[in-house]
Design a protein around this motif. Structure first.
Motif, PDB file in Angstrom:
ATOM      1  N   LEU A 120       0.831  -1.208   0.000  1.00 39.42           N
ATOM      2  CA  LEU A 120       0.000   0.000   0.000  1.00 39.42           C
ATOM      3  C   LEU A 120       0.865   1.258   0.000  1.00 39.42           C
ATOM      4  O   LEU A 120       0.486   2.283  -0.588  1.00 39.42           O
ATOM      5  CB  LEU A 120      -0.938  -0.007   1.203  1.00 39.42           C
ATOM      6  CG  LEU A 120      -2.044  -1.076   1.158  1.00 39.42           C
ATOM      7  CD1 LEU A 120      -2.787  -1.126   2.482  1.00 39.42           C
ATOM      8  CD2 LEU A 120      -3.009  -0.799   0.014  1.00 39.42           C
ATOM      9  N   ALA A 121       2.034   1.184   0.645  1.00 42.16           N
ATOM     10  CA  ALA A 121       2.953   2.326   0.626  1.00 42.16           C
ATOM     11  C   ALA A 121       3.454   2.608  -0.785  1.00 42.16           C
ATOM     12  O   ALA A 121       3.846   3.744  -1.091  1.00 42.16           O
ATOM     13  CB  ALA A 121       4.133   2.068   1.561  1.00 42.16           C
ATOM     14  N   ARG A 122       3.434   1.581  -1.625  1.00 40.23           N
ATOM     15  CA  ARG A 122       3.812   1.753  -3.032  1.00 40.23           C
ATOM     16  C   ARG A 122       2.600   2.103  -3.887  1.00 40.23           C
ATOM     17  O   ARG A 122       2.659   2.069  -5.104  1.00 40.23           O
ATOM     18  CB  ARG A 122       4.505   0.490  -3.538  1.00 40.23           C
ATOM     19  CG  ARG A 122       5.928   0.358  -2.994  1.00 40.23           C
ATOM     20  CD  ARG A 122       6.451  -1.059  -3.033  1.00 40.23           C
ATOM     21  NE  ARG A 122       7.838  -1.130  -2.584  1.00 40.23           N
ATOM     22  CZ  ARG A 122       8.204  -1.083  -1.300  1.00 40.23           C
ATOM     23  NH1 ARG A 122       7.293  -0.955  -0.350  1.00 40.23           N
ATOM     24  NH2 ARG A 122       9.478  -1.155  -0.964  1.00 40.23           N
ATOM     25  N   ARG A 123       1.503   2.403  -3.219  1.00 42.89           N
ATOM     26  CA  ARG A 123       0.283   2.928  -3.833  1.00 42.89           C
ATOM     27  C   ARG A 123      -0.345   1.961  -4.831  1.00 42.89           C
ATOM     28  O   ARG A 123      -0.825   2.367  -5.889  1.00 42.89           O
ATOM     29  CB  ARG A 123       0.542   4.295  -4.482  1.00 42.89           C
ATOM     30  CG  ARG A 123       1.041   5.343  -3.497  1.00 42.89           C
ATOM     31  CD  ARG A 123       1.248   6.701  -4.128  1.00 42.89           C
ATOM     32  NE  ARG A 123       0.018   7.215  -4.678  1.00 42.89           N
ATOM     33  CZ  ARG A 123      -0.168   7.512  -5.972  1.00 42.89           C
ATOM     34  NH1 ARG A 123       0.827   7.338  -6.835  1.00 42.89           N
ATOM     35  NH2 ARG A 123      -1.317   7.982  -6.408  1.00 42.89           N
ATOM     36  N   VAL A 124      -0.326   0.661  -4.491  1.00 41.13           N
ATOM     37  CA  VAL A 124      -1.056  -0.281  -5.340  1.00 41.13           C
ATOM     38  C   VAL A 124      -2.533   0.102  -5.324  1.00 41.13           C
ATOM     39  O   VAL A 124      -3.048   0.658  -4.348  1.00 41.13           O
ATOM     40  CB  VAL A 124      -0.869  -1.733  -4.866  1.00 41.13           C
ATOM     41  CG1 VAL A 124       0.571  -2.176  -5.008  1.00 41.13           C
ATOM     42  CG2 VAL A 124      -1.357  -1.923  -3.432  1.00 41.13           C
ATOM     43  N   ASP A 125      -3.225  -0.188  -6.419  1.00 40.70           N
ATOM     44  CA  ASP A 125      -4.630   0.190  -6.530  1.00 40.70           C
ATOM     45  C   ASP A 125      -5.560  -0.752  -5.784  1.00 40.70           C
ATOM     46  O   ASP A 125      -6.706  -0.401  -5.491  1.00 40.70           O
ATOM     47  CB  ASP A 125      -5.033   0.250  -7.999  1.00 40.70           C
ATOM     48  CG  ASP A 125      -4.273   1.327  -8.760  1.00 40.70           C
ATOM     49  OD1 ASP A 125      -3.876   2.323  -8.128  1.00 40.70           O
ATOM     50  OD2 ASP A 125      -4.066   1.166  -9.979  1.00 40.70           O
ATOM     51  N   GLU A 146     -11.191   1.774   3.409  1.00 43.94           N
ATOM     52  CA  GLU A 146     -11.673   1.736   2.023  1.00 43.94           C
ATOM     53  C   GLU A 146     -10.597   1.287   1.047  1.00 43.94           C
ATOM     54  O   GLU A 146     -10.510   1.764  -0.096  1.00 43.94           O
ATOM     55  CB  GLU A 146     -12.250   3.095   1.605  1.00 43.94           C
ATOM     56  CG  GLU A 146     -13.448   3.521   2.444  1.00 43.94           C
ATOM     57  CD  GLU A 146     -14.103   4.788   1.935  1.00 43.94           C
ATOM     58  OE1 GLU A 146     -13.479   5.509   1.121  1.00 43.94           O
ATOM     59  OE2 GLU A 146     -15.251   5.050   2.345  1.00 43.94           O
ATOM     60  N   VAL A 147      -9.770   0.341   1.491  1.00 41.45           N
ATOM     61  CA  VAL A 147      -8.776  -0.276   0.610  1.00 41.45           C
ATOM     62  C   VAL A 147      -9.478  -1.361  -0.208  1.00 41.45           C
ATOM     63  O   VAL A 147     -10.083  -2.269   0.366  1.00 41.45           O
ATOM     64  CB  VAL A 147      -7.627  -0.894   1.420  1.00 41.45           C
ATOM     65  CG1 VAL A 147      -6.688  -1.675   0.503  1.00 41.45           C
ATOM     66  CG2 VAL A 147      -6.868   0.171   2.192  1.00 41.45           C
ATOM     67  N   PRO A 148      -9.424  -1.307  -1.538  1.00 37.00           N
ATOM     68  CA  PRO A 148     -10.044  -2.370  -2.341  1.00 37.00           C
ATOM     69  C   PRO A 148      -9.238  -3.669  -2.217  1.00 37.00           C
ATOM     70  O   PRO A 148      -8.050  -3.685  -2.520  1.00 37.00           O
ATOM     71  CB  PRO A 148      -9.971  -1.827  -3.773  1.00 37.00           C
ATOM     72  CG  PRO A 148      -9.647  -0.372  -3.645  1.00 37.00           C
ATOM     73  CD  PRO A 148      -8.859  -0.241  -2.381  1.00 37.00           C
ATOM     74  N   PHE A 149      -9.878  -4.729  -1.760  1.00 39.93           N
ATOM     75  CA  PHE A 149      -9.172  -6.004  -1.660  1.00 39.93           C
ATOM     76  C   PHE A 149     -10.150  -7.153  -1.838  1.00 39.93           C
ATOM     77  O   PHE A 149     -11.359  -7.022  -1.628  1.00 39.93           O
ATOM     78  CB  PHE A 149      -8.431  -6.141  -0.320  1.00 39.93           C
ATOM     79  CG  PHE A 149      -9.331  -6.332   0.886  1.00 39.93           C
ATOM     80  CD1 PHE A 149      -9.700  -7.600   1.302  1.00 39.93           C
ATOM     81  CD2 PHE A 149      -9.799  -5.237   1.605  1.00 39.93           C
ATOM     82  CE1 PHE A 149     -10.526  -7.784   2.405  1.00 39.93           C
ATOM     83  CE2 PHE A 149     -10.614  -5.397   2.705  1.00 39.93           C
ATOM     84  CZ  PHE A 149     -10.987  -6.680   3.107  1.00 39.93           C
ATOM     85  N   VAL A 150      -9.580  -8.304  -2.240  1.00 39.84           N
ATOM     86  CA  VAL A 150     -10.339  -9.533  -2.421  1.00 39.84           C
ATOM     87  C   VAL A 150      -9.537 -10.668  -1.798  1.00 39.84           C
ATOM     88  O   VAL A 150      -8.301 -10.687  -1.885  1.00 39.84           O
ATOM     89  CB  VAL A 150     -10.595  -9.811  -3.924  1.00 39.84           C
ATOM     90  CG1 VAL A 150     -11.135 -11.218  -4.146  1.00 39.84           C
ATOM     91  CG2 VAL A 150     -11.558  -8.777  -4.496  1.00 39.84           C
ATOM     92  N   LEU A 151     -10.225 -11.597  -1.177  1.00 42.70           N
ATOM     93  CA  LEU A 151      -9.587 -12.779  -0.609  1.00 42.70           C
ATOM     94  C   LEU A 151      -9.584 -13.896  -1.653  1.00 42.70           C
ATOM     95  O   LEU A 151     -10.577 -14.095  -2.359  1.00 42.70           O
ATOM     96  CB  LEU A 151     -10.334 -13.242   0.646  1.00 42.70           C
ATOM     97  CG  LEU A 151     -10.588 -12.171   1.710  1.00 42.70           C
ATOM     98  CD1 LEU A 151     -11.330 -12.773   2.901  1.00 42.70           C
ATOM     99  CD2 LEU A 151      -9.284 -11.530   2.154  1.00 42.70           C
ATOM    100  N   ALA A 152      -8.477 -14.618  -1.742  1.00 46.59           N
ATOM    101  CA  ALA A 152      -8.364 -15.716  -2.696  1.00 46.59           C
ATOM    102  C   ALA A 152      -7.911 -16.982  -1.984  1.00 46.59           C
ATOM    103  O   ALA A 152      -7.049 -16.930  -1.098  1.00 46.59           O
ATOM    104  CB  ALA A 152      -7.372 -15.368  -3.803  1.00 46.59           C
ATOM    105  N   MET A 308     -12.623  -9.370  -9.639  1.00 49.17           N
ATOM    106  CA  MET A 308     -13.303  -8.846  -8.454  1.00 49.17           C
ATOM    107  C   MET A 308     -12.546  -7.656  -7.862  1.00 49.17           C
ATOM    108  O   MET A 308     -13.150  -6.693  -7.377  1.00 49.17           O
ATOM    109  CB  MET A 308     -13.456  -9.955  -7.422  1.00 49.17           C
ATOM    110  CG  MET A 308     -14.436 -11.049  -7.821  1.00 49.17           C
ATOM    111  SD  MET A 308     -14.344 -12.496  -6.725  1.00 49.17           S
ATOM    112  CE  MET A 308     -14.886 -11.769  -5.176  1.00 49.17           C
ATOM    113  N   THR A 309     -11.218  -7.716  -7.905  1.00 52.60           N
ATOM    114  CA  THR A 309     -10.416  -6.598  -7.384  1.00 52.60           C
ATOM    115  C   THR A 309     -10.682  -5.336  -8.192  1.00 52.60           C
ATOM    116  O   THR A 309     -10.813  -4.240  -7.627  1.00 52.60           O
ATOM    117  CB  THR A 309      -8.921  -6.952  -7.410  1.00 52.60           C
ATOM    118  OG1 THR A 309      -8.699  -8.130  -6.634  1.00 52.60           O
ATOM    119  CG2 THR A 309      -8.090  -5.816  -6.817  1.00 52.60           C
ATOM    120  N   PHE A 310     -10.790  -5.474  -9.513  1.00 58.73           N
ATOM    121  CA  PHE A 310     -11.097  -4.310 -10.340  1.00 58.73           C
ATOM    122  C   PHE A 310     -12.500  -3.774 -10.050  1.00 58.73           C
ATOM    123  O   PHE A 310     -12.726  -2.560 -10.090  1.00 58.73           O
ATOM    124  CB  PHE A 310     -10.934  -4.644 -11.825  1.00 58.73           C
ATOM    125  CG  PHE A 310      -9.519  -4.504 -12.298  1.00 58.73           C
ATOM    126  CD1 PHE A 310      -9.043  -3.278 -12.730  1.00 58.73           C
ATOM    127  CD2 PHE A 310      -8.651  -5.581 -12.295  1.00 58.73           C
ATOM    128  CE1 PHE A 310      -7.729  -3.129 -13.156  1.00 58.73           C
ATOM    129  CE2 PHE A 310      -7.340  -5.450 -12.715  1.00 58.73           C
ATOM    130  CZ  PHE A 310      -6.871  -4.214 -13.139  1.00 58.73           C
TER     131      PHE A 310
END
Length: 341
Positions: A120-125, A146-152, A308-310
């Motif tokens: 996240l510090a590298r500003r991943v979307d 409000e971090v967009p994330f998906v569990l796999a 789903m992440t998108f």
């Protein structure tokens, strides 16, 4: 006119060559764009290729507030399954002109936080997390931020996921062994904080109850999904006064450890011991005695996770997905000898 090699080719250069507005070039070069006529887009892309146009990601990031990167958090890349999963996610990201960045946790809660925060510090979307645990408070924290994330591959019961039907997988493995005639069946189970491992154990136990076969709890050993766990726990079970005639391992790596333990004790497979694994990794079919194993669709889990992440990046609802599983029967399982049932 653009002179190849004289400078970095820009959108404005391509627009001048194509006789269109720079915004048209930008839309044409956007992956999957259908906003302009296909023949115009094809001509623009051909010019971009011809003149070596390279997108300026920094400029795009300033414009869209996105970096074109997805973070992928895995327990370890030495785990063949996780390495394959990351490669599949990276390929799906590439199809969308994104880059997948990976970080490992050693399957440790503090490691999960450190790895995720580093990405996240590298500003991943957005994030794809394969390390979810039951009662994982960090996931709630990510949601509140409000971090967009998906569990796999695992879930926690509260957040969007793409998984396999692990209950059915465990059930198929146990029923296969029961139908072969095995009645004393061991299990190298997974960690008790991981829903995929718990699902496989649930299915294993369910099959015993369905068939009216005794479940021997002393032959069920939690593990960490590792080869050495399969090796150590199999040795312990096989050296006991009343050893099992079959062992189901929570994944293929542990199952290969079980196979090595049997070989170290001069126990023949499948004549004296049947073994079933899980995941159907390429390595499962390669030993001198190919493994019977539960096959998952890893590529589809990766595809769904990225999609789903998108959706979450766009602030849309991501629908949970559970993939079906099948049993691949190979040479490591067979009916037991009469005296080993």
């Amino acid at each position: 006119m653009v002179i190849p090699g004289s400078k970095r080719v820009t959108i404005d250069d391509i627009a001048e060559l194509a006789g269109v507005h720079p915004s048209t070039v930008s839309r044409a070069l956007r992956p999957g764009s259908t906003l302009i006529k296909s023949e115009t887009a094809s001509r623009i892309r051909a010019l971009a290729d011809e003149h070596g146009y390279i997108p300026d990601r920094n400029a795009a990031s300033l414009r869209t507030q996105r970096t074109g990167t997805i973070g992928v958090v895995v327990p370890r890349l030495s785990d063949h399954l996780m390495a394959l999963f990351y490669e599949a996610v990276a390929a799906k990201c590439h199809d969308r002109d994104y880059v997948a960045l990976v970080a490992t946790t050693n399957d440790d809660p503090d490691g999960e936080r450190r790895a995720s925060e580093a990405l996240l510090a590298r500003r991943v979307d957005g994030l794809v997390l394969t390390t979810a645990r039951l009662n994982d408070s960090y996931l709630n924290e990510l949601e509140s931020r409000e971090v967009p994330f998906v569990l796999a591959l695992r879930r926690d019961g509260n957040h969007p996921y793409a998984i396999n039907d692990d209950v059915e997988g465990g059930r198929l493995a146990a029923l296969h062994l029961i139908e072969l005639g095995h009645r004393r069946i061991g299990m190298v189970a997974g960690p008790e904080y991981a829903t995929n491992a718990l699902g496989r154990r649930q299915g294993f136990e369910q099959a015993h109850h369905e068939a009216g076969v005794t479940l021997y709890s002393e032959l069920i050993h939690p593990s960490r999904f590792r080869w050495d766990d399969g090796f150590l726990f199999a040795k312990e079970m096989l050296r006991s006064k009343n050893p099992p005639s079959a062992i189901f391992a929570v994944n293929d790596e542990a199952a290969l450890g079980v196979l090595a333990a049997a070989q170290s004790l001069d126990i023949s497979v499948p004549e004296e011991l049947s073994i079933v694994g899980y995941n159907d990794l390429p390595s499962a079919a390669r030993p001198p005695i190919p493994l019977t194993t539960v096959k998952i669709n890893l590529a589809e889990v990766a595809k769904r996770s990225v999609s789903m992440t998108f959706e979450r990046i766009r602030r849309r609802r991501a629908k949970n997905w559970t993939g079906s599983v099948t049993l691949e029967v190979r040479a490591s399982s067979a009916p037991p000898k009469a005296n080993l049932k």
